[in-house]
Design an enzyme around this catalytic site. Structure first.
Site, PDB file in Angstrom:
ATOM      1  N   GLY A 282       0.825  -1.214   0.000  1.00  0.00           N
ATOM      2  CA  GLY A 282       0.000   0.000   0.000  1.00  0.00           C
ATOM      3  C   GLY A 282       0.853   1.255   0.000  1.00  0.00           C
ATOM      4  O   GLY A 282       0.518   2.253   0.632  1.00  0.00           O
TER       5      GLY A 282
ATOM      6  N   ILE B 176       5.228  -2.486   8.761  1.00  0.00           N
ATOM      7  CA  ILE B 176       6.350  -2.334   7.818  1.00  0.00           C
ATOM      8  C   ILE B 176       6.380  -0.908   7.265  1.00  0.00           C
ATOM      9  O   ILE B 176       7.434  -0.299   7.133  1.00  0.00           O
ATOM     10  CB  ILE B 176       6.251  -3.362   6.671  1.00  0.00           C
ATOM     11  CG1 ILE B 176       6.428  -4.768   7.234  1.00  0.00           C
ATOM     12  CG2 ILE B 176       7.296  -3.087   5.587  1.00  0.00           C
ATOM     13  CD1 ILE B 176       6.191  -5.880   6.234  1.00  0.00           C
TER      14      ILE B 176
ATOM     15  N   LYS C  10       5.996  21.854 -11.068  1.00  0.00           N
ATOM     16  CA  LYS C  10       7.401  21.592 -11.380  1.00  0.00           C
ATOM     17  C   LYS C  10       7.610  21.812 -12.878  1.00  0.00           C
ATOM     18  O   LYS C  10       6.959  21.161 -13.703  1.00  0.00           O
ATOM     19  CB  LYS C  10       7.740  20.139 -10.991  1.00  0.00           C
ATOM     20  CG  LYS C  10       9.125  19.719 -11.416  1.00  0.00           C
ATOM     21  CD  LYS C  10       9.449  18.303 -10.969  1.00  0.00           C
ATOM     22  CE  LYS C  10      10.740  17.828 -11.594  1.00  0.00           C
ATOM     23  NZ  LYS C  10      11.071  16.449 -11.265  1.00  0.00           N
TER      24      LYS C  10
ATOM     25  N   LEU D 276       8.909  -0.336  -6.728  1.00  0.00           N
ATOM     26  CA  LEU D 276      10.304  -0.622  -6.367  1.00  0.00           C
ATOM     27  C   LEU D 276      10.637  -2.107  -6.479  1.00  0.00           C
ATOM     28  O   LEU D 276      11.798  -2.473  -6.662  1.00  0.00           O
ATOM     29  CB  LEU D 276      10.584  -0.116  -4.950  1.00  0.00           C
ATOM     30  CG  LEU D 276      10.476   1.421  -4.801  1.00  0.00           C
ATOM     31  CD1 LEU D 276      10.566   1.826  -3.332  1.00  0.00           C
ATOM     32  CD2 LEU D 276      11.552   2.127  -5.625  1.00  0.00           C
TER      33      LEU D 276
ATOM     34  N   GLU E  40      16.175  11.807 -12.125  1.00  0.00           N
ATOM     35  CA  GLU E  40      15.250  12.390 -13.102  1.00  0.00           C
ATOM     36  C   GLU E  40      13.786  12.113 -12.723  1.00  0.00           C
ATOM     37  O   GLU E  40      12.895  12.189 -13.563  1.00  0.00           O
ATOM     38  CB  GLU E  40      15.565  11.883 -14.515  1.00  0.00           C
ATOM     39  CG  GLU E  40      16.767  12.583 -15.163  1.00  0.00           C
ATOM     40  CD  GLU E  40      16.440  13.982 -15.726  1.00  0.00           C
ATOM     41  OE1 GLU E  40      15.271  14.359 -15.742  1.00  0.00           O
ATOM     42  OE2 GLU E  40      17.394  14.681 -16.132  1.00  0.00           O
TER      43      GLU E  40
HETATM   44  C1  LIG Z   1      15.989   7.875  -2.080  1.00  0.00           C
HETATM   45  C2  LIG Z   1      14.786   7.754  -2.960  1.00  0.00           C
HETATM   46  C3  LIG Z   1      14.215   8.904  -3.509  1.00  0.00           C
HETATM   47  C4  LIG Z   1      13.113   8.801  -4.379  1.00  0.00           C
HETATM   48  N1  LIG Z   1      12.598   9.925  -4.964  1.00  0.00           N
HETATM   49  C5  LIG Z   1      11.649   9.792  -5.923  1.00  0.00           C
HETATM   50  C6  LIG Z   1      11.130  10.926  -6.627  1.00  0.00           C
HETATM   51  O1  LIG Z   1      11.498  12.065  -6.366  1.00  0.00           O
HETATM   52  N2  LIG Z   1      10.211  10.706  -7.591  1.00  0.00           N
HETATM   53  C7  LIG Z   1       9.750   9.466  -7.891  1.00  0.00           C
HETATM   54  O2  LIG Z   1       8.946   9.311  -8.816  1.00  0.00           O
HETATM   55  N3  LIG Z   1      10.165   8.394  -7.188  1.00  0.00           N
HETATM   56  C8  LIG Z   1      11.098   8.518  -6.236  1.00  0.00           C
HETATM   57  N4  LIG Z   1      11.523   7.421  -5.550  1.00  0.00           N
HETATM   58  C9  LIG Z   1      10.847   6.148  -5.758  1.00  0.00           C
HETATM   59  C10 LIG Z   1       9.510   6.155  -5.011  1.00  0.00           C
HETATM   60  O3  LIG Z   1       9.737   6.382  -3.642  1.00  0.00           O
HETATM   61  C11 LIG Z   1       8.772   4.834  -5.215  1.00  0.00           C
HETATM   62  O4  LIG Z   1       8.724   4.530  -6.581  1.00  0.00           O
HETATM   63  C12 LIG Z   1       7.351   4.934  -4.709  1.00  0.00           C
HETATM   64  O5  LIG Z   1       7.314   5.401  -3.404  1.00  0.00           O
HETATM   65  C13 LIG Z   1       6.659   3.582  -4.790  1.00  0.00           C
HETATM   66  O6  LIG Z   1       7.166   2.716  -3.812  1.00  0.00           O
HETATM   67  P1  LIG Z   1       6.442   1.318  -3.638  1.00  0.00           P
HETATM   68  O7  LIG Z   1       4.979   1.560  -3.463  1.00  0.00           O
HETATM   69  O8  LIG Z   1       6.861   0.434  -4.750  1.00  0.00           O
HETATM   70  O9  LIG Z   1       7.095   0.736  -2.296  1.00  0.00           O
HETATM   71  P2  LIG Z   1       6.847   1.122  -0.763  1.00  0.00           P
HETATM   72  O10 LIG Z   1       6.470   2.541  -0.569  1.00  0.00           O
HETATM   73  O11 LIG Z   1       8.039   0.624  -0.028  1.00  0.00           O
HETATM   74  O12 LIG Z   1       5.592   0.259  -0.341  1.00  0.00           O
HETATM   75  C14 LIG Z   1       5.686  -1.122  -0.084  1.00  0.00           C
HETATM   76  C15 LIG Z   1       4.384  -1.609   0.523  1.00  0.00           C
HETATM   77  O13 LIG Z   1       4.447  -3.025   0.673  1.00  0.00           O
HETATM   78  C16 LIG Z   1       4.027  -3.375   1.968  1.00  0.00           C
HETATM   79  N5  LIG Z   1       4.657  -4.629   2.355  1.00  0.00           N
HETATM   80  C17 LIG Z   1       5.958  -4.991   2.219  1.00  0.00           C
HETATM   81  N6  LIG Z   1       6.159  -6.223   2.732  1.00  0.00           N
HETATM   82  C18 LIG Z   1       4.953  -6.645   3.193  1.00  0.00           C
HETATM   83  C19 LIG Z   1       4.508  -7.813   3.874  1.00  0.00           C
HETATM   84  N7  LIG Z   1       5.342  -8.811   4.189  1.00  0.00           N
HETATM   85  N8  LIG Z   1       3.211  -7.896   4.212  1.00  0.00           N
HETATM   86  C20 LIG Z   1       2.339  -6.888   3.915  1.00  0.00           C
HETATM   87  N9  LIG Z   1       2.706  -5.762   3.291  1.00  0.00           N
HETATM   88  C21 LIG Z   1       4.001  -5.636   2.953  1.00  0.00           C
HETATM   89  C22 LIG Z   1       4.453  -2.194   2.831  1.00  0.00           C
HETATM   90  O14 LIG Z   1       3.738  -2.144   4.045  1.00  0.00           O
HETATM   91  C23 LIG Z   1       4.105  -1.032   1.908  1.00  0.00           C
HETATM   92  O15 LIG Z   1       2.723  -0.733   2.033  1.00  0.00           O
HETATM   93  C24 LIG Z   1      12.579   7.520  -4.655  1.00  0.00           C
HETATM   94  C25 LIG Z   1      13.121   6.391  -4.050  1.00  0.00           C
HETATM   95  C26 LIG Z   1      14.215   6.490  -3.229  1.00  0.00           C
HETATM   96  C27 LIG Z   1      14.805   5.251  -2.620  1.00  0.00           C
END
Ligand SMILES: Cc1cc2nc3c(=O)[nH]c(=O)nc-3n(C[C@H](O)[C@H](O)[C@H](O)COP(=O)(O)OP(=O)(O)OC[C@H]3O[C@@H](n4cnc5c(N)ncnc54)[C@H](O)[C@@H]3O)c2cc1C
Length: 507
Positions: free
Chosen positions: A14, A43, A79, A341, A350
């Site tokens: 989420g 988490i 932006k 991710l 970028e």
């Molecule tokens: C340093 C940094 C800077 C960034 N800056 C940018 C930016 O400026 N612009 C941009 O477009 N992107 C940026 N990103 C990337 C961006 O943060 C991610 O693409 C975006 O937040 C999506 O993350 P996600 O939803 O894939 O993962 P997360 O936000 O990590 O979400 C993972 C989810 O999975 C759940 N989960 C994990 N394991 C379990 C489990 N065992 N059981 C139940 N639930 C679980 C967690 O609770 C969470 O809800 C950046 C990333 C980093 C590392």
């Protein structure tokens, strides 16, 4: 029409990617699918990802979210580009401004005429080629540097079209907004930690089991579990292609600070000895972070460097994030699709991560396996994902590779490494073509435009050896008039725009 056989969708995660996926699938297939999203409060989410690129506008508009509602709900700002400070050399700055620069004539891109005019001017006046002059012809750059914003279509009597914008926004507020959106469209949200994944005899995911013992079965699983890649890697064992030899930064600290004035309509990316620092202005705070290679900078040094270079008082303790640049070898495997991710991470230079989320979701909706998963669909999805990741990878490497920064005393250091490293052939071809002929071509559905490539290549120190012969066909005086008129129209248009902060206040 055949009945849908893929009906039960389980989204694991989420964060922004999980809620974006749930929102779009529920918007497009609301009556055909049962969508369950599982997230773990314990988490949590990665909590960064605040700068975007222009296509997010389309995503929100397909969801039916009004721009003003989005801006207000997520404390967003506009932006217009990213300013790169100290990237080519210490003391330099250039911008990757969104949108076009100048105006093309026929088949010949504007920058050829600009290069021709530069050459004529230099020959006449014995002056140096001045790459910074290029941005006089970018409406986005001029508006950004004057802290102005207004969509051109709403400016009375504007003599030009187009200002291209993206947003900076609070990612957690965006996730909350999408969560509310999904709750009105019968997406089922489950809170809890997944402890186990059960595969069936053909290796597909049959179900996931929560810590509470609850089993959630599904036909199609979307892995939005972030860097843990719970399904695609931990359950299905799909490999990760490591790109650290090209993109060596592997660590970050993020910290918000009090917002400062004026409210800038662009992101700042300032290079330092072993990486770079971002500044993302939001309405209620500024997002900051330092990105660095742990091979060339210690955690303590990075944290201090970040805190020493904030524009306002920090609002929290800096938070450490580790990452490995690269991509998942197969983004879709069996009945699991990795989005966000879990599918790979280039690095935030970028602001492309959320765009990769968006384009994976759109790709999934186009190739949605209503009547069962076909290998052709999977292969096409994976082929497109690979191309997209590689094209963005090349664009980011360009910033690191073409630097003329001072060599460290021991001849080591991140910048030296990046200068010396061999780069992907696809990128080398682009650099060579531009260096020799000033030509740059956008390949198929490539994300970054010709204008984007040109700005970064000029900004990173390339002086093309030639330009297109058609540019010489224009009389020098007519060419000067042409350039002068574009610049004048841009200046007049920008002068008539309100301050960025005033425009937001009025929304
Ligand atoms: C340093 C940094 C800077 C960034 N800056 C940018 C930016 O400026 N612009 C941009 O477009 N992107 C940026 N990103 C990337 C961006 O943060 C991610 O693409 C975006 O937040 C999506 O993350 P996600 O939803 O894939 O993962 P997360 O936000 O990590 O979400 C993972 C989810 O999975 C759940 N989960 C994990 N394991 C379990 C489990 N065992 N059981 C139940 N639930 C679980 C967690 O609770 C969470 O809800 C950046 C990333 C980093 C590392």
């Amino acid at each position: 029409m055949k009945q849908t056989t893929i009906k039960n969708i389980v989204i694991v995660g989420g964060g922004t990617s999980g809620w974006m996926t749930a929102a779009m699938l529920s918007r497009l297939f609301n009556t055909q699918l049962n969508i369950t999203l599982i997230e773990s409060d314990a988490i949590g989410t990665i909590g960064v990802g605040e700068a975007t690129i222009p296509p997010l506008q389309i995503f929100n508009s397909v969801l039916g979210i009004k721009e003003s509602d989005f801006i207000n709900a997520t404390q967003a700002t506009y932006k217009l580009g990213i300013e790169f400070e100290n990237w080519y050399q210490q003391g330099d700055a250039y911008m990757h401004a969104f949108g076009n620069v100048g105006r093309d004539l026929g088949f010949t891109s504007f920058h050829h005429y600009w290069l021709c005019a530069q050459a004529a001017h230099n020959a006449d006046s014995n002056t140096q080629y001045n790459p910074a002059d290029f941005w006089r012809y970018s409406i986005n750059y001029q508006a950004a540097k004057h802290n102005k914003f207004q969509p051109i279509a709403t400016i009375p009597n504007a003599q030009m079209s187009g200002i291209t914008h993206a947003y900076h926004f609070d990612a957690s507020l965006y996730a909350t907004m999408l969560q509310q959106y999904c709750s009105q469209r019968s997406v089922k949200r489950l809170e809890g930690k997944i402890d186990n994944t059960i595969l069936d005899s053909s290796g597909n995911i049959a179900s996931v089991i929560l810590q509470s013992g609850q089993t959630i079965a599904g036909d199609l699983f979307i892995d939005c579990s972030g860097f843990s890649a719970l399904l695609i890697e931990q359950a299905l064992g799909v490999d990760y292609e490591n790109w650290q030899h090209w993109l060596p930064c592997d660590s970050a600290y993020a910290v918000p600070c009090e917002s400062t004035h004026p409210l800038l309509p662009y992101t700042k990316a300032t290079a330092h000895d072993a990486g770079w620092q971002w500044r993302i202005p939001l309405q209620h705070r500024t997002g900051n972070g330092i990105v660095y290679s742990s091979q060339y900078m210690s955690d303590a040094q990075a944290k201090q460097q970040l805190l020493d270079n904030l524009d306002g008082t920090p609002l929290a303790e800096p938070r450490k994030i580790n990452f490995t640049t690269g991509r998942r070898v197969k983004q879709w495997h069996k009945n699991c699709i990795a989005i966000g991710l879990s599918s790979g991470f280039l690095e935030p230079l970028e602001s492309t991560s959320l765009h990769l989320v968006q384009s994976a979701i759109i790709r999934l909706t186009k190739l949605f396996p209503h009547h069962g998963i076909q290998s052709q669909q999977v292969d096409e999805f994976n082929r497109q994902s690979q191309t997209e990741f590689e094209q963005i990878r090349d664009f980011i490497i360009l910033h690191y590779h073409l630097n003329a920064k001072q060599t460290q005393p021991d001849n080591r250091g991140l910048w030296q490494h990046c200068r010396d490293m061999s780069i992907p052939e696809s990128l080398q071809q682009k650099i060579d073509l531009f260096s020799q002929t000033a030509n740059v071509f956008r390949h198929q559905d490539e994300l970054f435009t010709e204008a984007a490539w040109i700005q970064v290549m000029l900004g990173q120190g390339i002086t093309p050896a030639d330009f297109h012969p058609l540019a010489v066909a224009v009389e020098p005086a007519a060419l000067q008039d042409y350039l002068g008129n574009i610049s004048k129209v841009i200046n007049t248009t920008v002068a008539n725009m309100p301050e960025h902060s005033a425009f937001i206040k009025a929304l």
